[in-house]
Design a protein around this motif. Structure first.
Motif, PDB file in Angstrom:
ATOM      1  N   ARG A  69       0.821  -1.218   0.000  1.00  0.00           N
ATOM      2  CA  ARG A  69       0.000   0.000   0.000  1.00  0.00           C
ATOM      3  C   ARG A  69       0.848   1.258   0.000  1.00  0.00           C
ATOM      4  NH1 ARG A  69      -4.547  -2.477   4.092  1.00  0.00           N
ATOM      5  NH2 ARG A  69      -5.420  -3.938   2.567  1.00  0.00           N
ATOM      6  N   LEU A  70       2.051   1.104  -0.500  1.00  0.00           N
ATOM      7  CA  LEU A  70       2.932   2.258  -0.643  1.00  0.00           C
ATOM      8  C   LEU A  70       2.863   2.789  -2.072  1.00  0.00           C
ATOM      9  CD1 LEU A  70       6.123   0.924   1.191  1.00  0.00           C
ATOM     10  CD2 LEU A  70       4.434   2.541   2.091  1.00  0.00           C
ATOM     11  N   ALA A  71       3.043   4.079  -2.227  1.00  0.00           N
ATOM     12  CA  ALA A  71       3.058   4.698  -3.553  1.00  0.00           C
ATOM     13  C   ALA A  71       4.492   4.731  -4.061  1.00  0.00           C
ATOM     14  CB  ALA A  71       2.469   6.110  -3.489  1.00  0.00           C
ATOM     15  N   ILE A  72       4.957   3.598  -4.547  1.00  0.00           N
ATOM     16  CA  ILE A  72       6.314   3.504  -5.076  1.00  0.00           C
ATOM     17  C   ILE A  72       6.312   3.981  -6.527  1.00  0.00           C
ATOM     18  CG2 ILE A  72       8.264   1.979  -5.536  1.00  0.00           C
ATOM     19  CD1 ILE A  72       7.619   2.285  -2.583  1.00  0.00           C
ATOM     20  N   PRO A  73       7.170   4.923  -6.897  1.00  0.00           N
ATOM     21  CA  PRO A  73       7.188   5.419  -8.270  1.00  0.00           C
ATOM     22  C   PRO A  73       7.404   4.294  -9.281  1.00  0.00           C
ATOM     23  CG  PRO A  73       8.530   6.809  -6.859  1.00  0.00           C
ATOM     24  CD  PRO A  73       8.161   5.600  -6.048  1.00  0.00           C
ATOM     25  N   GLU A  74       6.653   4.351 -10.369  1.00  0.00           N
ATOM     26  CA  GLU A  74       6.786   3.322 -11.389  1.00  0.00           C
ATOM     27  C   GLU A  74       8.073   3.496 -12.194  1.00  0.00           C
ATOM     28  OE1 GLU A  74       3.318   3.324 -13.816  1.00  0.00           O
ATOM     29  OE2 GLU A  74       1.965   2.779 -12.172  1.00  0.00           O
ATOM     30  N   LYS A  75       8.503   4.732 -12.368  1.00  0.00           N
ATOM     31  CA  LYS A  75       9.704   4.996 -13.156  1.00  0.00           C
ATOM     32  C   LYS A  75      10.820   5.514 -12.251  1.00  0.00           C
ATOM     33  CE  LYS A  75       7.195   6.135 -17.401  1.00  0.00           C
ATOM     34  NZ  LYS A  75       6.977   7.173 -18.444  1.00  0.00           N
ATOM     35  N   PRO A  76      12.029   4.991 -12.405  1.00  0.00           N
ATOM     36  CA  PRO A  76      13.156   5.493 -11.600  1.00  0.00           C
ATOM     37  C   PRO A  76      13.486   6.928 -11.976  1.00  0.00           C
ATOM     38  CG  PRO A  76      13.937   4.007 -13.311  1.00  0.00           C
ATOM     39  CD  PRO A  76      12.445   3.930 -13.337  1.00  0.00           C
ATOM     40  N   GLY A  77      13.919   7.703 -10.991  1.00  0.00           N
ATOM     41  CA  GLY A  77      14.184   9.110 -11.242  1.00  0.00           C
ATOM     42  C   GLY A  77      15.556   9.597 -10.827  1.00  0.00           C
ATOM     43  N   GLY A  78      16.362   8.718 -10.240  1.00  0.00           N
ATOM     44  CA  GLY A  78      17.701   9.128  -9.858  1.00  0.00           C
ATOM     45  C   GLY A  78      17.832   9.493  -8.396  1.00  0.00           C
ATOM     46  N   ILE A  79      18.872  10.249  -8.087  1.00  0.00           N
ATOM     47  CA  ILE A  79      19.236  10.548  -6.696  1.00  0.00           C
ATOM     48  C   ILE A  79      18.130  11.287  -5.948  1.00  0.00           C
ATOM     49  CG2 ILE A  79      20.805  11.860  -5.212  1.00  0.00           C
ATOM     50  CD1 ILE A  79      22.064   9.342  -6.228  1.00  0.00           C
ATOM     51  N   GLN A  80      17.577  12.338  -6.542  1.00  0.00           N
ATOM     52  CA  GLN A  80      16.554  13.095  -5.817  1.00  0.00           C
ATOM     53  C   GLN A  80      15.348  12.227  -5.500  1.00  0.00           C
ATOM     54  OE1 GLN A  80      16.719  16.609  -4.689  1.00  0.00           O
ATOM     55  NE2 GLN A  80      15.233  15.500  -3.444  1.00  0.00           N
ATOM     56  N   GLN A  81      14.941  11.391  -6.432  1.00  0.00           N
ATOM     57  CA  GLN A  81      13.795  10.518  -6.169  1.00  0.00           C
ATOM     58  C   GLN A  81      14.122   9.489  -5.091  1.00  0.00           C
ATOM     59  OE1 GLN A  81      10.651   9.565  -9.050  1.00  0.00           O
ATOM     60  NE2 GLN A  81      11.523   7.509  -9.075  1.00  0.00           N
ATOM     61  N   LEU A  82      15.349   9.004  -5.047  1.00  0.00           N
ATOM     62  CA  LEU A  82      15.745   8.069  -3.994  1.00  0.00           C
ATOM     63  C   LEU A  82      15.687   8.754  -2.628  1.00  0.00           C
ATOM     64  CD1 LEU A  82      16.834   5.386  -2.969  1.00  0.00           C
ATOM     65  CD2 LEU A  82      19.132   6.150  -3.590  1.00  0.00           C
ATOM     66  N   ILE A  83      16.199   9.970  -2.552  1.00  0.00           N
ATOM     67  CA  ILE A  83      16.114  10.719  -1.293  1.00  0.00           C
ATOM     68  C   ILE A  83      14.657  10.924  -0.892  1.00  0.00           C
ATOM     69  CG2 ILE A  83      16.596  12.936  -0.176  1.00  0.00           C
ATOM     70  CD1 ILE A  83      19.053  13.156  -2.060  1.00  0.00           C
ATOM     71  N   ASP A  84      13.852  11.370  -1.852  1.00  0.00           N
ATOM     72  CA  ASP A  84      12.438  11.617  -1.567  1.00  0.00           C
ATOM     73  C   ASP A  84      11.720  10.341  -1.139  1.00  0.00           C
ATOM     74  OD1 ASP A  84      12.849  14.245  -2.242  1.00  0.00           O
ATOM     75  OD2 ASP A  84      11.926  14.091  -4.231  1.00  0.00           O
ATOM     76  N   LEU A  85      12.102   9.210  -1.737  1.00  0.00           N
ATOM     77  CA  LEU A  85      11.478   7.936  -1.383  1.00  0.00           C
ATOM     78  C   LEU A  85      11.751   7.592   0.075  1.00  0.00           C
ATOM     79  CD1 LEU A  85       9.921   5.398  -2.091  1.00  0.00           C
ATOM     80  CD2 LEU A  85      12.001   4.470  -3.138  1.00  0.00           C
ATOM     81  N   THR A  86      12.973   7.817   0.543  1.00  0.00           N
ATOM     82  CA  THR A  86      13.271   7.534   1.953  1.00  0.00           C
ATOM     83  C   THR A  86      12.514   8.485   2.870  1.00  0.00           C
ATOM     84  OG1 THR A  86      15.278   8.917   1.967  1.00  0.00           O
ATOM     85  CG2 THR A  86      15.547   6.585   1.420  1.00  0.00           C
ATOM     86  N   MET A  87      12.313   9.721   2.438  1.00  0.00           N
ATOM     87  CA  MET A  87      11.517  10.658   3.228  1.00  0.00           C
ATOM     88  C   MET A  87      10.050  10.231   3.263  1.00  0.00           C
ATOM     89  SD  MET A  87      13.669  12.700   4.450  1.00  0.00           S
ATOM     90  CE  MET A  87      15.333  13.311   4.155  1.00  0.00           C
ATOM     91  N   TYR A  88       9.567   9.752   2.134  1.00  0.00           N
ATOM     92  CA  TYR A  88       8.192   9.250   2.056  1.00  0.00           C
ATOM     93  C   TYR A  88       8.002   8.068   3.003  1.00  0.00           C
ATOM     94  CZ  TYR A  88       4.344   6.477   0.067  1.00  0.00           C
ATOM     95  OH  TYR A  88       3.214   5.711  -0.104  1.00  0.00           O
ATOM     96  N   LEU A  89       8.949   7.143   3.001  1.00  0.00           N
ATOM     97  CA  LEU A  89       8.862   5.990   3.888  1.00  0.00           C
ATOM     98  C   LEU A  89       8.870   6.417   5.350  1.00  0.00           C
ATOM     99  CD1 LEU A  89      11.248   3.467   2.085  1.00  0.00           C
ATOM    100  CD2 LEU A  89       8.745   3.568   1.996  1.00  0.00           C
ATOM    101  N   THR A  90       9.657   7.453   5.643  1.00  0.00           N
ATOM    102  CA  THR A  90       9.702   7.986   7.002  1.00  0.00           C
ATOM    103  C   THR A  90       8.320   8.444   7.442  1.00  0.00           C
ATOM    104  OG1 THR A  90      12.007   8.654   6.762  1.00  0.00           O
ATOM    105  CG2 THR A  90      10.723   9.797   8.437  1.00  0.00           C
ATOM    106  N   GLY A  91       7.603   9.112   6.554  1.00  0.00           N
ATOM    107  CA  GLY A  91       6.242   9.541   6.869  1.00  0.00           C
ATOM    108  C   GLY A  91       5.274   8.387   7.010  1.00  0.00           C
ATOM    109  N   GLN A  92       5.494   7.320   6.247  1.00  0.00           N
ATOM    110  CA  GLN A  92       4.583   6.177   6.271  1.00  0.00           C
ATOM    111  C   GLN A  92       4.610   5.431   7.596  1.00  0.00           C
ATOM    112  OE1 GLN A  92       2.269   4.979   3.669  1.00  0.00           O
ATOM    113  NE2 GLN A  92       2.600   7.175   3.410  1.00  0.00           N
ATOM    114  N   PHE A  93       5.669   5.568   8.366  1.00  0.00           N
ATOM    115  CA  PHE A  93       5.718   4.906   9.670  1.00  0.00           C
ATOM    116  C   PHE A  93       4.603   5.402  10.587  1.00  0.00           C
ATOM    117  CE2 PHE A  93      10.190   3.657   8.777  1.00  0.00           C
ATOM    118  CZ  PHE A  93      10.102   2.328   9.142  1.00  0.00           C
ATOM    119  N   THR A  94       4.109   6.601  10.362  1.00  0.00           N
ATOM    120  CA  THR A  94       3.078   7.150  11.243  1.00  0.00           C
ATOM    121  C   THR A  94       1.668   6.780  10.829  1.00  0.00           C
ATOM    122  OG1 THR A  94       2.882   9.234   9.999  1.00  0.00           O
ATOM    123  CG2 THR A  94       4.560   9.137  11.721  1.00  0.00           C
ATOM    124  N   CYS A  95       1.481   6.315   9.593  1.00  0.00           N
ATOM    125  CA  CYS A  95       0.109   6.125   9.113  1.00  0.00           C
ATOM    126  C   CYS A  95      -0.160   4.796   8.425  1.00  0.00           C
ATOM    127  CB  CYS A  95      -0.264   7.271   8.160  1.00  0.00           C
ATOM    128  SG  CYS A  95       0.762   7.357   6.666  1.00  0.00           S
TER     129      CYS A  95
END
Length: 209
Positions: A69-95
């Motif tokens: 139930r995570l919104a994992i990007p379908e297309k890879p985007g590089g370094i910024q998207q990897l950073i953003d993905l870890t931030m997104y996962l951090t938020g998902q721990f609360t909900c």
């Protein structure tokens, strides 16, 4: 008319995985019981045993389906998207209970005796594809090996969230993940591009699929 048998079976299985995730999240593997899970799911023992043979099987399902139930990007985007993905996962721990429970069970596998590396392997591949995209965009230093660094990021993030959970119930996880990236980035990206990346927990909502 009632639901077709297959649809009802899928619905029952989802109820069981969600209920198990909630119980495992609250009690850990050792403190969870089949009766608690059945009560929360509102299904019979027979319905559970149709899908799962044991509590360990339920735990394995929660581990394997932590990302369902995570919104994992379908297309890879590089370094910024990897950073953003870890931030997104951090938020998902609360909900996201399924994600949170899956991570807890994966980390605490000594209790269950599962020794299942599947989820870690999946996250390594997910992070690796972002790094492959980064390589194609000339975002990585020549000596960086994508699969090796992906494994290191997964290990670093896992350790960071475990320590944050113990210390502050993950209240300081966003700032700890920021610190993680501030130390990791200089070792893998060209110095000239360091300032072009945004390491901000607020970007947890920028992930799109």
């Amino acid at each position: 008319m009632g639901r077709p048998k297959q649809e009802r079976a899928v619905h029952t299985r989802e109820l069981l995985v969600d209920a198990a995730a909630g119980v495992f999240d609250e009690n850990g593997f050792a403190g969870a019981s089949i009766n608690k899970i059945l009560s929360r799911a509102g299904v019979t023992a027979g319905a559970m045993y149709f899908h799962f043979r044991s509590k360990a099987d339920l735990a394995r399902a929660v581990i394997h389906e932590q990302s369902s139930r995570l919104a994992i990007p379908e297309k890879p985007g590089g370094i910024q998207q990897l950073i953003d993905l870890t931030m997104y996962l951090t938020g998902q721990f609360t909900c996201n209970v399924r994600f949170r429970a899956g991570v807890r069970l994966a980390v605490e596998q000594g209790e269950s005796g599962l020794h299942d590396y599947t989820a870690y392997r999946w996250w390594i591949k997910t992070f690796e594809r972002e790094l492959v995209a980064a390589r194609e965009r000339d975002e990585l230093l020549p000596g960086v090996q994508e699969s090796s660094f992906a494994r290191f990021v997964v290990a670093s993030y896992t350790g960071t969230q475990v320590m944050s959970d113990i210390a502050t119930a993950r209240a300081d996880l966003p700032e700890q993940v920021v610190a993680m990236w501030r130390y990791l980035l200089p070792s893998v990206v060209p110095p000239v591009s360091l300032t072009s990346y945004v390491i901000d927990p607020a970007r947890k909502d920028l992930i799109t699929v």
